[in-house]
Scaffold this motif. Structure first.
Motif, PDB file in Angstrom:
ATOM      1  N   ALA A   1      30.585 -38.361 -34.044  1.00  0.00           N
ATOM      2  CA  ALA A   1      31.190 -37.485 -35.050  1.00  0.00           C
ATOM      3  C   ALA A   1      30.572 -37.729 -36.424  1.00  0.00           C
ATOM      4  O   ALA A   1      30.340 -36.781 -37.189  1.00  0.00           O
TER       5      ALA A   1
ATOM      6  N   GLU B   1      27.325 -36.007 -36.609  1.00  0.00           N
ATOM      7  CA  GLU B   1      27.507 -34.555 -36.666  1.00  0.00           C
ATOM      8  C   GLU B   1      28.226 -34.104 -37.938  1.00  0.00           C
ATOM      9  O   GLU B   1      28.324 -32.906 -38.203  1.00  0.00           O
TER      10      GLU B   1
ATOM     11  N   ALA C   1      31.418 -34.558 -38.378  1.00  0.00           N
ATOM     12  CA  ALA C   1      32.661 -34.003 -37.850  1.00  0.00           C
ATOM     13  C   ALA C   1      33.763 -35.057 -37.883  1.00  0.00           C
ATOM     14  O   ALA C   1      33.537 -36.219 -38.258  1.00  0.00           O
TER      15      ALA C   1
ATOM     16  N   SER D   1      39.619 -34.463 -35.441  1.00  0.00           N
ATOM     17  CA  SER D   1      40.389 -33.209 -35.430  1.00  0.00           C
ATOM     18  C   SER D   1      39.517 -32.034 -35.003  1.00  0.00           C
ATOM     19  O   SER D   1      40.014 -31.063 -34.415  1.00  0.00           O
ATOM     20  N   ASP D   2      38.209 -32.108 -35.281  1.00  0.00           N
ATOM     21  CA  ASP D   2      37.295 -31.049 -34.827  1.00  0.00           C
ATOM     22  C   ASP D   2      37.158 -31.050 -33.312  1.00  0.00           C
ATOM     23  O   ASP D   2      36.807 -30.029 -32.711  1.00  0.00           O
ATOM     24  N   TYR D   3      37.441 -32.174 -32.704  1.00  0.00           N
ATOM     25  CA  TYR D   3      37.377 -32.297 -31.253  1.00  0.00           C
ATOM     26  C   TYR D   3      38.750 -32.100 -30.599  1.00  0.00           C
ATOM     27  O   TYR D   3      38.909 -32.346 -29.404  1.00  0.00           O
TER      28      TYR D   3
ATOM     29  N   ASP E   1      44.214 -34.610 -33.408  1.00  0.00           N
ATOM     30  CA  ASP E   1      44.790 -35.036 -34.676  1.00  0.00           C
ATOM     31  C   ASP E   1      46.170 -35.610 -34.369  1.00  0.00           C
ATOM     32  O   ASP E   1      46.686 -35.489 -33.262  1.00  0.00           O
TER      33      ASP E   1
ATOM     34  N   THR F   1      33.006 -29.285 -27.352  1.00  0.00           N
ATOM     35  CA  THR F   1      32.738 -28.777 -28.697  1.00  0.00           C
ATOM     36  C   THR F   1      31.234 -28.720 -28.963  1.00  0.00           C
ATOM     37  O   THR F   1      30.730 -27.746 -29.536  1.00  0.00           O
TER      38      THR F   1
ATOM     39  N   GLN G   1      28.259 -25.081 -29.203  1.00  0.00           N
ATOM     40  CA  GLN G   1      27.295 -24.717 -30.244  1.00  0.00           C
ATOM     41  C   GLN G   1      26.113 -23.937 -29.676  1.00  0.00           C
ATOM     42  O   GLN G   1      25.489 -23.146 -30.377  1.00  0.00           O
TER      43      GLN G   1
END
Length: 293
Positions: A77, A80, A82, A85-87, A90, A175, A179
């Motif tokens: 993360a 990246e 990131a 929470s992007d994955y 949270d 995730t 992309q």
């Protein structure tokens, strides 16, 4: 400074790397960082690679592998730019609500399938009060008498394993793949990787379960999508399935009658290796679709 310029260039290049290569790099790094721990463990436990694992051998190796996984995801993360929470992970109250709902649904789905099998006479519930149905070498244990020694530890282990696997496969990996690919292509690839990596621990028992494991991964992707991108529902489902199956296996309260071929109830008494397990997964997926979408 040249060193920092070179680091920035390396990070920028890595960010442009195809998602599949990033995934491969992730698992290689995870393996390399685990080996210094795994090799001494394997020596102490007298386990050789590609040989069957006893429970007392598997648990320490599995724990050592999974406990370092969040750090690897954190490093990925960071590269990246990131956050967890992007994955989909949270720590808001909603994730725990979804976790509870998913856990209940996972356990309920298995109870329904085993209940149908019981009505059809495909399985029997063994008990200490019914010695005719007992295996004298592996007698069943009373479910309530082992609640503290089996059910609670199994629950905690199930939550740990499912949480880490969801963070990796339905979180980071899905995730990243999204992309470069559409959601369902990414889901298919991540689910295939999820299924194949189970071969690391046992090959003979896992091979018949590969289709079921792939479908399980797809259902868990659907759960994340239906949970607005959060992992709570998928985490709960996964934990519920692990806990219920492990508890039934440990307490040995189910006996298969042999009324139907093993491919119906599950080859090697593994639900994911049979039509009943596929039915359970499909039914759960349809129910999630109807409730949450």
């Amino acid at each position: 400074m040249p060193i920092f310029d070179r680091a920035d260039w390396w990070l920028a290049s890595l960010a442009q790397t195809p998602a599949v290569l990033k995934a491969i790099a992730f698992f290689i790094v995870w393996l390399v960082l685990w080996l210094p721990v795994a090799i001494p463990f394997a020596a102490v436990l007298k386990w050789r690679p590609f040989h069957p694992l006893a429970v007392e051998q598997k648990l320490p190796l599995l724990a050592s592998l999974y406990l370092i996984a969040p750090a690897i995801v954190w490093g990925a993360a960071w590269v990246e730019g990131a956050f967890f929470s992007d994955y989909g992970l949270d720590w808001k109250a909603s994730i725990f609500i979804s976790l509870g709902q998913g856990f209940g649904l996972g356990v309920l789905s298995l109870l329904v399938v085993f209940g149908i099998e019981k009505v059809l006479g495909w399985i029997e519930w063994r008990s200490q009060e019914n010695p005719l149905n007992e295996d004298t070498q592996n007698p069943p244990q009373n479910l309530w008498s082992v609640a503290g020694s089996v059910l609670l530890p199994t629950l905690l282990l199930g939550l740990l394993i499912s949480g880490i696997e969801e963070l990796i496969f339905r979180g980071f990996l899905l995730t990243e793949l999204q992309q470069d690919y559409s959601t369902w292509v990414a889901a298919a690839i991540s689910s295939l990787i999820f299924a194949l990596l189970h071969l690391v621990w046992e090959q003979q028992e896992t091979l018949p379960q590969l289709p079921g494991l792939w479908l399980m991964g797809m259902v868990l992707v659907l759960a994340r999508i239906c949970d607005d991108g959060n992992l709570g529902l998928a985490w709960g489902l996964h934990a519920g399935w692990i806990w219920a199956i492990a508890s039934l296996d440990t307490t040995r309260v189910i006996r298969y009658t042999g009324m139907v071929p093993a491919w119906v109830t599950g080859l090697g008494e593994k639900p994911l290796a049979g039509a009943a397990g596929i039915f359970c997964l499909l039914g759960t997926g349809i129910l999630i679709w109807q409730i949450y979408l």
